[in-house]
Write an enzyme that holds these catalytic residues in place. Sequence first.
Site, mmCIF file in Angstrom:
data_model
loop_
_atom_site.group_PDB
_atom_site.id
_atom_site.type_symbol
_atom_site.label_atom_id
_atom_site.label_comp_id
_atom_site.label_asym_id
_atom_site.label_seq_id
_atom_site.Cartn_x
_atom_site.Cartn_y
_atom_site.Cartn_z
ATOM 1 N N ARG A 135 -4.805 26.437 5.347
ATOM 2 C CA ARG A 135 -3.644 27.204 4.925
ATOM 3 C C ARG A 135 -2.497 26.235 4.684
ATOM 4 O O ARG A 135 -2.287 25.288 5.439
ATOM 5 C CB ARG A 135 -3.229 28.219 5.995
ATOM 6 C CG ARG A 135 -4.070 29.479 6.034
ATOM 7 C CD ARG A 135 -3.732 30.361 4.830
ATOM 8 N NE ARG A 135 -4.457 31.618 4.844
ATOM 9 C CZ ARG A 135 -5.600 31.838 4.229
ATOM 10 N NH1 ARG A 135 -6.182 30.836 3.563
ATOM 11 N NH2 ARG A 135 -6.177 33.021 4.254
ATOM 12 N N GLU A 171 2.334 29.275 -2.373
ATOM 13 C CA GLU A 171 1.444 29.481 -3.528
ATOM 14 C C GLU A 171 1.917 30.666 -4.367
ATOM 15 O O GLU A 171 2.353 31.679 -3.828
ATOM 16 C CB GLU A 171 0.022 29.736 -3.036
ATOM 17 C CG GLU A 171 -0.571 28.561 -2.278
ATOM 18 C CD GLU A 171 -1.971 28.862 -1.755
ATOM 19 O OE1 GLU A 171 -2.546 29.908 -2.135
ATOM 20 O OE2 GLU A 171 -2.487 28.081 -0.965
ATOM 21 N N HIS A 201 -6.205 26.541 -4.813
ATOM 22 C CA HIS A 201 -6.818 27.399 -3.783
ATOM 23 C C HIS A 201 -8.190 27.891 -4.265
ATOM 24 O O HIS A 201 -8.433 29.083 -4.415
ATOM 25 C CB HIS A 201 -5.914 28.586 -3.447
ATOM 26 C CG HIS A 201 -6.201 29.143 -2.083
ATOM 27 N ND1 HIS A 201 -5.232 29.737 -1.297
ATOM 28 C CD2 HIS A 201 -7.351 29.215 -1.349
ATOM 29 C CE1 HIS A 201 -5.757 30.138 -0.157
ATOM 30 N NE2 HIS A 201 -7.045 29.837 -0.168
#
Length: 298
Positions: A217, A246, A264
């Site tokens: 994360r 993000e 991601h």
Amino acid sequence: MPRPDLLLVSNIPAPLRTALAERFTLHEGDPVPGIRVVVGGGMAKLDAALLDRLPDLEIVAIHGIGHDGIDLAALRARGIRLTLTPDVLTEDVADLAIALMLGVQRRVAANDALVRGGGWAAPLGRRASGRRIGIFGLGRIGHAIAERAAPFAGELLYSARTEKPVPWRFVPDIAALAEASEVLILAAPGGAETDGIVDAAVLDRLGPDGVLVNIARGSLVDEEALVAALAEGRIAGAGLDVFAHEPQVPEALKAMPQVVLAPHQGSATEEGRAKMRALVLANLDAHFAGQPLVTPLI
């Protein structure tokens, strides 16, 4: 019979959306009365305030394994079920961790850009084999990364909540792990316990020859501290699949040739996403058929 109402709380892949639309009436944005299902990705946010607006909610199905944005206590208090898609993405995320590790040390992205731009003479990379590799978090994904990293490693180390029955060296905290490692791979969950745990002090302990890889994360890393450490040469490089805000990525990171960036994409394979989609649907089908859930967290 009318189809149950389902609220989407984050972007999901188009094939999953299509499959859900065959079973449910889909909604996005503000909740409407009668929502019985919530579906979102691993970065989905579902706090107590939103749950208060969903009095008919029965089940939350996450397309992923992240749930640090979900108020678990509020779900438990109301008896709302929560499902994830564990295991089916483990191998893909672990593969990407190794790809980022190799990509940084062997300048794969930077050299690709160099050749595409007509260049040929490139700076030297770093040997990937024989280095001390530390893994922060030894759950399913961390363990899979360790198995892949072990053949590369001169020594393999890990930190976790408790010592595991594994052949690798246990280090009790991340600061000590960073100091003992030349490559530090983050594979721990997000949440309050790990928020900003990789700060300037940890990066300094990783040192000027160290490489950071994050497939966990973005919240685990103090992003400003990371940018500064890279710019000042206090660490050698980074491979990042996740970011603090993000999809925004700091412009400074984009400009650094010693950094490899990915949007991601840890679970983003055709095979992995098909299995994740099937598991979301299997959990929802089981719930509405009155059968046991396939992969319940709550």
